[in-house]
Write an enzyme that holds these catalytic residues in place. Structure first.
Site, PDB file in Angstrom:
ATOM      1  N   HIS A 127      71.990 -45.756  20.131  1.00  0.00           N
ATOM      2  CA  HIS A 127      72.422 -45.594  18.908  1.00  0.00           C
ATOM      3  C   HIS A 127      71.447 -45.455  17.804  1.00  0.00           C
ATOM      4  CE1 HIS A 127      73.813 -48.403  15.037  1.00  0.00           C
ATOM      5  NE2 HIS A 127      74.513 -46.898  15.175  1.00  0.00           N
ATOM      6  N   SER A 177      78.381 -47.169  16.969  1.00  0.00           N
ATOM      7  CA  SER A 177      77.826 -48.029  16.248  1.00  0.00           C
ATOM      8  C   SER A 177      78.150 -49.434  16.902  1.00  0.00           C
ATOM      9  CB  SER A 177      78.368 -47.868  14.698  1.00  0.00           C
ATOM     10  OG  SER A 177      78.090 -46.722  14.374  1.00  0.00           O
ATOM     11  N   GLU A 205      68.633 -48.030  18.881  1.00  0.00           N
ATOM     12  CA  GLU A 205      69.026 -48.902  19.646  1.00  0.00           C
ATOM     13  C   GLU A 205      69.407 -48.592  21.332  1.00  0.00           C
ATOM     14  OE1 GLU A 205      70.841 -52.572  17.163  1.00  0.00           O
ATOM     15  OE2 GLU A 205      71.915 -50.954  17.325  1.00  0.00           O
ATOM     16  N   ASN A 232      73.787 -53.868  13.580  1.00  0.00           N
ATOM     17  CA  ASN A 232      74.928 -54.018  13.021  1.00  0.00           C
ATOM     18  C   ASN A 232      75.811 -55.293  12.920  1.00  0.00           C
ATOM     19  OD1 ASN A 232      75.235 -51.411  11.746  1.00  0.00           O
ATOM     20  ND2 ASN A 232      76.086 -50.444  13.548  1.00  0.00           N
TER      21      ASN A 232
END
Length: 288
Positions: free
Chosen positions: A141, A120, A153, A192
């Site tokens: 991701h 992450s 991602e 994130n």
């Protein structure tokens, strides 16, 4: 390069759902975990999910059976890695665990194998040296829940070969996800980093006693148009994951500002990880 066999390393909730998504789109998939009991949980989750989808008419019995037949489970690392064209790393977001895991898998994986880490936050340049060819390692991701969330991602680190990146990008498209190209490595990537800024501020407001989790989430949903509040989302993704992410960042930087918020640390210490444990910022038990 053509990908035919995919291995998912780590049979937690994310690894299990990623494996299911891949199997639904025609690939042979092996879910690998060192703990046989975790593999049993992963298989039970998949069997239940497929049965319910068929029962609700959202998936044909034939498609479910085909996907389940493509799903394999193994705690034998040689068996799991030996024929893998792509290994998706879904082990905990702790650097030393990732390095140890990738190094072990690389002993048995074919030379052409690509390693796609579902980390992450941690950029792949920090663990790519664990395998013989670092140019085959990149971040891919997925978001939780992986069976539902469309965005993935795909990160183009400086060590990643163009062929590796292009193959990974096409693979994500082939499993009915929407790949987003991240042009340069940065801790936390795009989503994130933005989400972390939101949750850190929300946790600060809780710690300072300015507003309750319910009030914060209600305000964010109502005023910013989010479908879930930041603290509700943390409960869904796992407070243990968020805690470990902050701790890993602190271990790297040594900056106390990177330590997890007090409320997050308190929930982690009590084993209150959110939905998965029945309690987090909210109570998910029958009485809650």
């Amino acid at each position: 390069m053509e990908i035919k066999h995919v291995t998912v390393s780590g049979a937690g909730l994310m690894g299990t759902q990623i494996a299911m998504q891949v199997a639904l789109h025609g690939y042979q998939v092996t879910t690998y975990d060192v703990f046989p009991a975790q593999l049993e949980k992963a298989k039970a989750f998949a069997d239940d999910w497929f049965a319910k989808r068929v029962q609700k008419g959202k998936l044909s019995a034939e498609a479910a059976a085909k996907a389940q037949a493509a799903l394999h489970y193994s705690s034998d690392i040689q068996e799991a890695a030996g024929e893998a064209d792509l290994i998706i790393d879904a082990v905990p977001d702790i650097l030393k665990i990732k390095i140890k895991s990738l190094k072990a898998l690389d002993e048995y994986a074919p030379a052409h194998c690509i390693y796609a880490s579902n980390s992450s936050y941690i950029v792949s340049s920090r663990f790519c040296h664990a395998v013989k060819d670092p140019s085959h390692v990149l971040n891919v991701h997925f978001f939780n829940p992986a069976l539902v969330m469309k965005i993935v991602e795909v990160v183009k680190g400086p060590h990643v070969s163009q062929d590796t990146f292009d193959t990974a990008f096409r693979f994500v498209q082939s499993i009915d996800k929407t790949p987003v190209k991240i042009e340069k490595e940065i801790y936390g990537f795009v989503v994130n980093r933005i989400f972390s800024a939101l949750t850190r501020e929300a946790c600060y407001l809780v710690d300072a006693g300015i507003a309750t989790p319910e009030a914060i989430d209600t305000a964010v949903k109502g005023a910013l148009g989010h479908s879930m509040g930041p603290l509700e989302t943390l409960d869904m993704t796992g407070l243990d994951l968020e805690y470990n992410v902050y701790m890993e960042r602190f271990r790297t930087s040594g900056d106390k500002a990177d330590l997890p918020a007090a409320c997050l640390t308190e929930h982690y210490a009590k084993g209150e990880y959110g939905r998965k444990s029945g309690k987090g910022f909210y109570d998910y038990t029958p009485k809650g």
